[in-house]
Design an enzyme around this catalytic site. Structure first.
Site, PDB file in Angstrom:
ATOM      1  N   ALA A   4       8.133   3.145   1.390  1.00  0.00           N
ATOM      2  CA  ALA A   4       6.784   3.526   0.977  1.00  0.00           C
ATOM      3  C   ALA A   4       6.108   4.177   2.175  1.00  0.00           C
ATOM      4  O   ALA A   4       6.467   3.901   3.328  1.00  0.00           O
ATOM      5  CB  ALA A   4       6.031   2.282   0.542  1.00  0.00           C
ATOM      6  N   GLY A  50      10.997   0.727   0.137  1.00  0.00           N
ATOM      7  CA  GLY A  50      10.852   1.321  -1.200  1.00  0.00           C
ATOM      8  C   GLY A  50      11.974   2.286  -1.546  1.00  0.00           C
ATOM      9  O   GLY A  50      12.284   2.489  -2.722  1.00  0.00           O
ATOM     10  N   GLU A  74      14.697   0.181  -2.753  1.00  0.00           N
ATOM     11  CA  GLU A  74      14.266  -0.375  -4.046  1.00  0.00           C
ATOM     12  C   GLU A  74      14.333   0.679  -5.152  1.00  0.00           C
ATOM     13  O   GLU A  74      14.699   0.374  -6.287  1.00  0.00           O
ATOM     14  CB  GLU A  74      12.844  -0.916  -3.905  1.00  0.00           C
ATOM     15  CG  GLU A  74      12.795  -2.095  -2.944  1.00  0.00           C
ATOM     16  CD  GLU A  74      11.384  -2.458  -2.531  1.00  0.00           C
ATOM     17  OE1 GLU A  74      10.812  -1.756  -1.666  1.00  0.00           O
ATOM     18  OE2 GLU A  74      10.830  -3.407  -3.080  1.00  0.00           O
ATOM     19  N   GLU A  96      10.568  -4.423   5.577  1.00  0.00           N
ATOM     20  CA  GLU A  96       9.115  -4.615   5.431  1.00  0.00           C
ATOM     21  C   GLU A  96       8.577  -5.712   6.330  1.00  0.00           C
ATOM     22  O   GLU A  96       7.432  -5.665   6.763  1.00  0.00           O
ATOM     23  CB  GLU A  96       8.772  -4.950   3.965  1.00  0.00           C
ATOM     24  CG  GLU A  96       8.893  -3.791   2.995  1.00  0.00           C
ATOM     25  CD  GLU A  96      10.269  -3.651   2.362  1.00  0.00           C
ATOM     26  OE1 GLU A  96      11.249  -4.235   2.888  1.00  0.00           O
ATOM     27  OE2 GLU A  96      10.383  -2.952   1.344  1.00  0.00           O
TER      28      GLU A  96
HETATM   29  N1  CAA Z   1       6.182   6.135   5.922  1.00  0.00           N
HETATM   30  C1  CAA Z   1       5.572   7.174   6.485  1.00  0.00           C
HETATM   31  N2  CAA Z   1       6.167   7.991   7.350  1.00  0.00           N
HETATM   32  C2  CAA Z   1       7.447   7.731   7.680  1.00  0.00           C
HETATM   33  C3  CAA Z   1       8.154   6.657   7.145  1.00  0.00           C
HETATM   34  C4  CAA Z   1       7.468   5.833   6.206  1.00  0.00           C
HETATM   35  N3  CAA Z   1       8.069   4.806   5.585  1.00  0.00           N
HETATM   36  N4  CAA Z   1       9.398   6.634   7.653  1.00  0.00           N
HETATM   37  C5  CAA Z   1       9.465   7.676   8.494  1.00  0.00           C
HETATM   38  N5  CAA Z   1       8.286   8.342   8.511  1.00  0.00           N
HETATM   39  C6  CAA Z   1       7.929   9.523   9.305  1.00  0.00           C
HETATM   40  C7  CAA Z   1       7.693   9.162  10.754  1.00  0.00           C
HETATM   41  O1  CAA Z   1       6.393   8.660  10.940  1.00  0.00           O
HETATM   42  C8  CAA Z   1       7.925  10.493  11.406  1.00  0.00           C
HETATM   43  O2  CAA Z   1       6.777  11.292  11.215  1.00  0.00           O
HETATM   44  P1  CAA Z   1       6.037  11.978  12.514  1.00  0.00           P
HETATM   45  O3  CAA Z   1       7.073  12.940  13.009  1.00  0.00           O
HETATM   46  O4  CAA Z   1       4.849  12.625  11.886  1.00  0.00           O
HETATM   47  O5  CAA Z   1       5.754  10.886  13.453  1.00  0.00           O
HETATM   48  C9  CAA Z   1       9.041  11.116  10.572  1.00  0.00           C
HETATM   49  O6  CAA Z   1       9.024  10.426   9.325  1.00  0.00           O
HETATM   50  C10 CAA Z   1      10.400  10.969  11.179  1.00  0.00           C
HETATM   51  O7  CAA Z   1      10.598   9.577  11.447  1.00  0.00           O
HETATM   52  P2  CAA Z   1      11.083   9.011  12.862  1.00  0.00           P
HETATM   53  O8  CAA Z   1      10.618   9.884  13.974  1.00  0.00           O
HETATM   54  O9  CAA Z   1      10.709   7.571  12.928  1.00  0.00           O
HETATM   55  O10 CAA Z   1      12.679   9.184  12.685  1.00  0.00           O
HETATM   56  P3  CAA Z   1      13.831   8.342  13.377  1.00  0.00           P
HETATM   57  O11 CAA Z   1      15.081   9.065  13.064  1.00  0.00           O
HETATM   58  O12 CAA Z   1      13.505   8.058  14.806  1.00  0.00           O
HETATM   59  O13 CAA Z   1      13.814   6.917  12.633  1.00  0.00           O
HETATM   60  C11 CAA Z   1      13.721   5.484  10.679  1.00  0.00           C
HETATM   61  C12 CAA Z   1      14.142   6.847  11.267  1.00  0.00           C
HETATM   62  C13 CAA Z   1      14.575   4.371  11.300  1.00  0.00           C
HETATM   63  C14 CAA Z   1      13.951   5.559   9.196  1.00  0.00           C
HETATM   64  C15 CAA Z   1      12.226   5.205  11.008  1.00  0.00           C
HETATM   65  O14 CAA Z   1      11.475   6.348  10.611  1.00  0.00           O
HETATM   66  C16 CAA Z   1      11.650   4.007  10.292  1.00  0.00           C
HETATM   67  O15 CAA Z   1      11.891   2.887  10.705  1.00  0.00           O
HETATM   68  N6  CAA Z   1      10.845   4.261   9.226  1.00  0.00           N
HETATM   69  C17 CAA Z   1      10.132   3.204   8.510  1.00  0.00           C
HETATM   70  C18 CAA Z   1      11.065   2.381   7.654  1.00  0.00           C
HETATM   71  C19 CAA Z   1      10.298   1.287   6.965  1.00  0.00           C
HETATM   72  O16 CAA Z   1       9.721   0.409   7.582  1.00  0.00           O
HETATM   73  N7  CAA Z   1      10.263   1.310   5.626  1.00  0.00           N
HETATM   74  C20 CAA Z   1       9.562   0.342   4.797  1.00  0.00           C
HETATM   75  C21 CAA Z   1       8.207   0.897   4.420  1.00  0.00           C
HETATM   76  S1  CAA Z   1       7.191  -0.268   3.588  1.00  0.00           S
HETATM   77  C22 CAA Z   1       7.779  -0.328   2.009  1.00  0.00           C
HETATM   78  O17 CAA Z   1       8.672   0.409   1.640  1.00  0.00           O
HETATM   79  C23 CAA Z   1       7.108  -1.308   1.090  1.00  0.00           C
HETATM   80  C24 CAA Z   1       7.751  -1.441  -0.227  1.00  0.00           C
HETATM   81  O18 CAA Z   1       8.712  -2.160  -0.423  1.00  0.00           O
HETATM   82  C25 CAA Z   1       7.225  -0.734  -1.398  1.00  0.00           C
END
Ligand code: CAA
Length: 258
Positions: A65, A109, A112, A132
């Site tokens: 998400a 998400g 999911e 999460e």
């Molecule tokens: N939401 C918003 N933006 C996201 C994102 C997310 N879930 N995941 C990645 N991005 C964005 C980053 O902020 C970044 O944007 P900027 O360049 O503007 O900063 C861009 O995508 C590229 O990401 P990274 O620079 O972080 O890329 P990376 O290769 O270094 O890492 C990754 C990749 C490991 C996937 C890392 O991006 C990450 O950990 N992302 C979040 C994963 C996460 O926590 N997901 C759960 C979200 S909550 C949820 O999903 C709730 C639910 O169940 C409904």
């Protein structure tokens, strides 16, 4: 129909829905999930579509998400909007088969969403996770429930509590995905599976989907009764007559979805 966050193509009776927010690793924001709901409803209604594939990019199916969109929200707002409820419903309301073709990250998400599809084909680069907990929240699109049913309590707890990622080999070993293919072949293999499904009667495919999905909703006794009644009901269809006649006459069936 043109979308801001999706690319939709229909080819050989298969709708390919590609999540397209490359700058955010296909993070699921409300625009994307709203558009996905519309695209699924449109594909479900379209007689030219017999199977649906949801995919992302090589680097990410979806990284979860959209954290930027959610970060400032409070409980009252999340609860008041019933955040994600309509979108989650839209996926499971879809009656035609949906394949998730996953490459790269399928996190939170994203994982999911893939699990809400009917089955997952992934590339050898896929990484699944429910991280999460690292954000101080719990999954919100069905992760604690679906992952547990798919891989069992121990591994689901491990994934949700440690927030670690699972690679493609582990995902296949524990039954989360149906097959793993080389990254370069992912779409070809998903389309081949879609084409195989598209050859069948859509009517029968929808009944099969209902029956298998039912196994996650009910007891074994109720589920087998549901299946048996569906089996009986299909004998009212022209496609049952055609399918069995074609077998006996040693020819390819011509299904008419009736
Ligand atoms: N939401 C918003 N933006 C996201 C994102 C997310 N879930 N995941 C990645 N991005 C964005 C980053 O902020 C970044 O944007 P900027 O360049 O503007 O900063 C861009 O995508 C590229 O990401 P990274 O620079 O972080 O890329 P990376 O290769 O270094 O890492 C990754 C990749 C490991 C996937 C890392 O991006 C990450 O950990 N992302 C979040 C994963 C996460 O926590 N997901 C759960 C979200 S909550 C949820 O999903 C709730 C639910 O169940 C409904």
């Amino acid at each position: 129909m043109a979308y801001e966050t999706l690319i939709v193509e229909i080819e050989d009776n298969v709708a390919l829905i590609r999540l397209n927010r490359p700058d955010a690793l296909n993070a699921l924001n409300s625009t994307l999930l709203g558009e996905l709901s519309k695209a699924l409803a449109a594909a479900d209604k379209d007689d030219a579509v017999r199977c649906i594939i949801i995919t992302g990019s090589e680097k990410a199916f979806a990284a979860g998400a959209d954290i930027k969109e959610m970060a400032e929200k409070g409980f009252v707002e999340m609860f008041g909007e019933d955040f994600f409820a309509a979108e989650a419903e839209a996926i499971i309301r879809t009656r035609k088969p949906i394949i998730a073709a996953v490459s790269g990250y399928a996190l939170g998400g994203g994982c999911e969403l893939a699990m809400a599809c009917d089955f997952i084909i992934c590339s050898d680069t896929a990484k699944f996770g429910q991280p999460e907990i690292n954000l101080g929240i719990v999954a919100g699109l069905g992760g604690t429930q679906r992952l547990t049913r798919f891989v069992g309590k121990s591994k689901s707890m491990d994934m949700h509590l440690t927030g670690r990622f699972m690679d493609a080999a582990e995902a296949e070993r524990c039954g989360l995905v149906s097959r793993v293919v080389p990254a370069k072949d992912l779409l070809t293999e998903a389309k081949k599976a879609g084409a195989k499904i598209a050859e069948k009667s859509v009517l029968t495919a929808m009944v099969v989907k209902e029956c298998v999905s039912r196994s996650y909703e009910t007891t074994l006794r109720e589920g087998t009764l549901f299946e048996r009644r569906a089996f009986h009901a299909l004998f009212a269809s022209e496609d049952q007559k055609e399918g069995m006649a074609a077998f006996l006459e040693k020819r390819t069936p011509q299904f008419r979805d009736k």
